[in-house]
Design an enzyme around this catalytic site. Structure first.
Site, PDB file in Angstrom:
ATOM      1  N   HIS A 465     -59.353 -18.893  13.476  1.00  0.00           N
ATOM      2  CA  HIS A 465     -60.612 -19.613  13.642  1.00  0.00           C
ATOM      3  C   HIS A 465     -61.741 -19.021  12.788  1.00  0.00           C
ATOM      4  O   HIS A 465     -62.842 -18.784  13.279  1.00  0.00           O
ATOM      5  CB  HIS A 465     -61.024 -19.615  15.127  1.00  0.00           C
ATOM      6  CG  HIS A 465     -60.030 -20.288  16.009  1.00  0.00           C
ATOM      7  ND1 HIS A 465     -59.920 -20.024  17.367  1.00  0.00           N
ATOM      8  CD2 HIS A 465     -59.087 -21.224  15.743  1.00  0.00           C
ATOM      9  CE1 HIS A 465     -58.965 -20.770  17.871  1.00  0.00           C
ATOM     10  NE2 HIS A 465     -58.434 -21.496  16.917  1.00  0.00           N
TER      11      HIS A 465
HETATM   12  C1  LIG Z   1     -52.326 -22.177  11.810  1.00  0.00           C
HETATM   13  C2  LIG Z   1     -53.587 -22.669  12.440  1.00  0.00           C
HETATM   14  C3  LIG Z   1     -53.593 -22.974  13.792  1.00  0.00           C
HETATM   15  C4  LIG Z   1     -54.768 -23.447  14.392  1.00  0.00           C
HETATM   16  N1  LIG Z   1     -54.720 -23.896  15.679  1.00  0.00           N
HETATM   17  C5  LIG Z   1     -55.768 -24.613  16.162  1.00  0.00           C
HETATM   18  C6  LIG Z   1     -55.648 -25.351  17.366  1.00  0.00           C
HETATM   19  O1  LIG Z   1     -54.612 -25.387  18.021  1.00  0.00           O
HETATM   20  N2  LIG Z   1     -56.738 -26.051  17.775  1.00  0.00           N
HETATM   21  C7  LIG Z   1     -57.912 -26.061  17.088  1.00  0.00           C
HETATM   22  O2  LIG Z   1     -58.877 -26.674  17.542  1.00  0.00           O
HETATM   23  N3  LIG Z   1     -58.040 -25.360  15.946  1.00  0.00           N
HETATM   24  C8  LIG Z   1     -56.983 -24.696  15.445  1.00  0.00           C
HETATM   25  N4  LIG Z   1     -57.076 -24.090  14.228  1.00  0.00           N
HETATM   26  C9  LIG Z   1     -58.376 -24.110  13.530  1.00  0.00           C
HETATM   27  C10 LIG Z   1     -58.804 -25.475  13.008  1.00  0.00           C
HETATM   28  O3  LIG Z   1     -57.708 -26.272  12.664  1.00  0.00           O
HETATM   29  C11 LIG Z   1     -59.733 -25.257  11.827  1.00  0.00           C
HETATM   30  O4  LIG Z   1     -60.776 -24.403  12.227  1.00  0.00           O
HETATM   31  C12 LIG Z   1     -60.348 -26.552  11.301  1.00  0.00           C
HETATM   32  O5  LIG Z   1     -59.332 -27.476  10.996  1.00  0.00           O
HETATM   33  C13 LIG Z   1     -61.211 -26.255  10.087  1.00  0.00           C
HETATM   34  O6  LIG Z   1     -61.709 -27.440   9.565  1.00  0.00           O
HETATM   35  P1  LIG Z   1     -62.491 -27.459   8.195  1.00  0.00           P
HETATM   36  O7  LIG Z   1     -62.959 -28.858   7.989  1.00  0.00           O
HETATM   37  O8  LIG Z   1     -63.478 -26.372   8.180  1.00  0.00           O
HETATM   38  O9  LIG Z   1     -61.415 -27.072   7.075  1.00  0.00           O
HETATM   39  P2  LIG Z   1     -59.925 -27.516   6.785  1.00  0.00           P
HETATM   40  O10 LIG Z   1     -59.443 -28.476   7.811  1.00  0.00           O
HETATM   41  O11 LIG Z   1     -59.132 -26.303   6.549  1.00  0.00           O
HETATM   42  O12 LIG Z   1     -60.057 -28.366   5.429  1.00  0.00           O
HETATM   43  C14 LIG Z   1     -60.344 -27.821   4.166  1.00  0.00           C
HETATM   44  C15 LIG Z   1     -59.681 -28.700   3.125  1.00  0.00           C
HETATM   45  O13 LIG Z   1     -60.199 -28.382   1.840  1.00  0.00           O
HETATM   46  C16 LIG Z   1     -59.138 -28.358   0.914  1.00  0.00           C
HETATM   47  N5  LIG Z   1     -59.545 -27.488  -0.199  1.00  0.00           N
HETATM   48  C17 LIG Z   1     -59.862 -26.170  -0.132  1.00  0.00           C
HETATM   49  N6  LIG Z   1     -60.163 -25.701  -1.364  1.00  0.00           N
HETATM   50  C18 LIG Z   1     -60.028 -26.735  -2.212  1.00  0.00           C
HETATM   51  C19 LIG Z   1     -60.196 -26.874  -3.628  1.00  0.00           C
HETATM   52  N7  LIG Z   1     -60.549 -25.839  -4.402  1.00  0.00           N
HETATM   53  N8  LIG Z   1     -59.977 -28.086  -4.169  1.00  0.00           N
HETATM   54  C20 LIG Z   1     -59.621 -29.164  -3.403  1.00  0.00           C
HETATM   55  N9  LIG Z   1     -59.428 -29.070  -2.075  1.00  0.00           N
HETATM   56  C21 LIG Z   1     -59.630 -27.880  -1.493  1.00  0.00           C
HETATM   57  C22 LIG Z   1     -57.985 -27.789   1.722  1.00  0.00           C
HETATM   58  O14 LIG Z   1     -56.744 -28.014   1.105  1.00  0.00           O
HETATM   59  C23 LIG Z   1     -58.174 -28.508   3.040  1.00  0.00           C
HETATM   60  O15 LIG Z   1     -57.522 -29.749   3.048  1.00  0.00           O
HETATM   61  C24 LIG Z   1     -55.948 -23.571  13.609  1.00  0.00           C
HETATM   62  C25 LIG Z   1     -55.944 -23.252  12.264  1.00  0.00           C
HETATM   63  C26 LIG Z   1     -54.774 -22.820  11.669  1.00  0.00           C
HETATM   64  C27 LIG Z   1     -54.780 -22.511  10.208  1.00  0.00           C
END
Ligand SMILES: Cc1cc2nc3c(=O)[nH]c(=O)nc-3n(C[C@H](O)[C@H](O)[C@H](O)COP(=O)(O)OP(=O)(O)OC[C@H]3O[C@@H](n4cnc5c(N)ncnc54)[C@H](O)[C@@H]3O)c2cc1C
Length: 549
Positions: A465
């Site tokens: 997280h």
């Molecule tokens: C293994 C794991 C288990 C988890 N379990 C849970 C759970 O059970 N429940 C829960 O609520 N949360 C869970 N989390 C946390 C939660 O999923 C994340 O905190 C949340 O999805 C983050 O959202 P975000 O929009 O910040 O980023 P993300 O959803 O990570 O999205 C970022 C996106 O940007 C893209 N990106 C990054 N850099 C670039 C670039 N240079 N060029 C183009 N694209 C790029 C990535 O590929 C990705 O698709 C978990 C996370 C992980 C990794």
């Protein structure tokens, strides 16, 4: 390639924004995603969750630097690299967070993000099955449900909590986020309900939304204004132009990395990398926060755990059943019971989170105990330890440097020792008398503070997280990176909206709060009046001042 809004990252927040910004058909949206398709059972089958989180194909696969307080272990730090981002590889647990989390955000300078402000957005995004009436969404894109709760160990866990004198809750995502209860899952019709399934794919059916598979190298800034994104696609470098704005949603590691590669960040660090400084923002990459957890495992003397299903043959049977009917064990993440507890009297909100699992196994499925067993993933969720994200090199392809400084605040040790002892108390209740065998880990020999600390140093893991690295705050706060409308301070035409802007880590899992951030950011970007504030008052434990339960 040109659109009104160019979003970098199709993850939890990015997908929600693609959906909302394109609603009504007025604005064109391009979403840039470095990962690929989410097709196939590894991602779509909830029960297969251990797979995508450890597959290189779907995961950026980062590791922390050696963590000094954890025997210099390098801690795995997965992030989704696929449409849906981390919501496509996560554990599918759904938690909104506690009301106090968002009131804390506002106190830290995120004006307009208090609980009363964000609750309407949580409602807008959800379709809740079985949630508390009046507190939950009924027609949003994100489907949320509970598991079938067939395994008797789930009931034993909740009953044990009751016996230990703790509260129970009918819906921890409703008015009462304290106590033992059934855990919610982002699953719909037996499938993982990632941000890609909930938001991105429906958005892509509109003519004004385009998904571009490519790796964003940097944001193109001309005269103090973000005008596009330089991407690499099939070996060719191209620029995607933004008529109105660029929105960075690349998550807590890659959003600060992209800003720094584009000249936005701590000036000295950028200069040392040979990067021209466009905006000196020392907060970029700082304030890294995370949740830690460990597995407390116990032998089950009755053969009721999922251990029987671990052999390959039976996993194949589960997979086949799911492929044919979208039912059975494959249709749940197996986290079906949980608890949110306060570690001490006098606390305003709970700070320890339990996920209960009816099998003794590591999160990524690699290390399973050789016996029937059960476990909790338990952790203290409001750590004061802070780390940072910096550049390893000016090469966009280089992994960022992640220093979490886990367990660097003395309070962390106290709280995690308490987690060990509290779990023993819960597992010793009569509800577990039929099932309780020897403790697998930490193990009965681990009793003194020193012994517990040694166990923690070797076994604490990230709960995955990370957040806070492009912190939202007042425009005059030198450490803030974005203002409360998600605009990058000091530049035009650029926003960040994802888990990196959280001023403080929330209590519970971060997918829900990240999607909510995308939902609310979209209204700011479109210049809409935010949804009316809620006047609903969450439940407060009347014994909070004098008791931990
Ligand atoms: C293994 C794991 C288990 C988890 N379990 C849970 C759970 O059970 N429940 C829960 O609520 N949360 C869970 N989390 C946390 C939660 O999923 C994340 O905190 C949340 O999805 C983050 O959202 P975000 O929009 O910040 O980023 P993300 O959803 O990570 O999205 C970022 C996106 O940007 C893209 N990106 C990054 N850099 C670039 C670039 N240079 N060029 C183009 N694209 C790029 C990535 O590929 C990705 O698709 C978990 C996370 C992980 C990794």
């Amino acid at each position: 390639m040109q659109a009104d809004f160019v979003i970098i990252g199709s993850g939890s927040a990015g997908s929600a924004m693609a959906y909302r910004l394109s609603e009504g058909g007025k604005h064109s949206v391009i979403v840039i995603e470095a990962g690929g398709t989410d097709f196939g059972p590894f991602i779509q089958m909830p029960g297969a969750l251990a797979w995508p989180m450890s597959m290189k194909r779907y995961n950026w696969g980062y590791l922390s630097e050696p963590e000094p307080n954890l025997n210099n272990r390098r801690i795995t730090a997965p992030r989704g690299k696929v449409i849906g981002g981390s919501s496509s590889i996560n554990g599918l647990v759904y938690v909104r967070g506690h009301a106090e989390d968002y009131n804390r955000w506002e106190a830290l300078g995120a004006t307009g993000w208090a609980y009363a402000d964000v609750l309407p957005y949580f409602k807008r995004m959800e379709t809740s099955e079985g949630g508390e009436e009046g507190w939950r969404g009924t027609d949003g894109p994100l489907h949320v449900k509970r598991g079938p709760v067939k395994n008797p160990l789930f009931h034993a866990f909740i009953q044990a909590g009751r016996q230990a004198g703790f509260e129970t809750t009918e819906d921890y995502n409703g008015s009462k986020q304290e106590g033992f209860g059934l855990m919610e899952q982002t699953i719909y019709r037996g499938r993982r309900w990632s941000a890609a399934n909930a938001y991105l794919k429906p958005a892509l059916k509109r003519p004004n939304v385009q998904l571009v598979y490519g790796f964003a190298n940097r944001i193109v800034i001309e005269d103090g204004r973000a005008v596009g994104v330089e991407i690499e696609r099939r070996g060719v470098t191209e620029v995607v132009r933004a008529n109105r704005e660029v929105i960075v949603s690349a998550s807590a590691f890659n959003s600060p990395k992209l800003l720094m590669l584009s000249g936005i960040g701590p000036a000295e660090h950028l200069k040392s990398m040979g990067i021209e400084v466009k905006a000196d923002r020392p907060g970029v990459g700082a304030n890294l926060q995370d949740h830690m957890e460990f597995y407390f495992q116990q032998v089950s003397t009755k053969p009721v755990s999922l251990y029987s299903w671990l052999p390959w043959f039976w996993q194949g049977v589960v997979g086949a059943q799911w492929l044919l009917s979208k039912r059975g064990l494959g249709a749940s993440n197996q986290f079906e019971a949980c608890a949110f507890l306060r570690s001490a009297p006098g606390l305003k909100q709970p700070d320890i989170q339990y996920h209960f699992l009816p099998v003794a196994i590591s999160y990524d499925g690699r290390a399973a105990a050789n016996t029937h067993g059960f476990q909790v993933h338990v952790g203290y969720n409001l750590s004061k330890s802070r780390g940072n994200v910096t550049l390893r090199s000016p090469d966009p392809k280089a992994d960022p440097v992640l220093r979490f400084n886990y367990m660097s605040h003395p309070e962390d040790w106290e709280k995690f020792r308490h987690c060990v002892r509290l779990t023993r108390e819960i597992f010793s209740q009569t509800a577990f008398d039929h099932y309780r065998g020897p403790e697998i880990q930490p193990g009965e020999k681990v009793q003194t503070d020193d012994e517990i600390d040694a166990f923690l140093r070797e076994h604490l893991e990230s709960a995955y997280h990370p957040c806070g690295t492009c912190r939202m705050g007042r425009a005059d706060d030198p450490m803030a990176v974005v203002d409360p409308e998600c605009r990058v301070i000091g530049l035009e035409g650029l926003r960040v909206a994802d888990s990196s802007i959280f001023p403080h880590v929330t209590y519970g899992n971060l997918n829900g709060p990240s999607i909510m951030t995308g939902e609310k950011a979209a209204d700011h970007i479109l210049g809409k009046t935010p949804l009316p504030r809620s006047n609903q008052e969450p439940w407060v434990n009347p014994r909070a001042a004098v008791s931990d339960r």
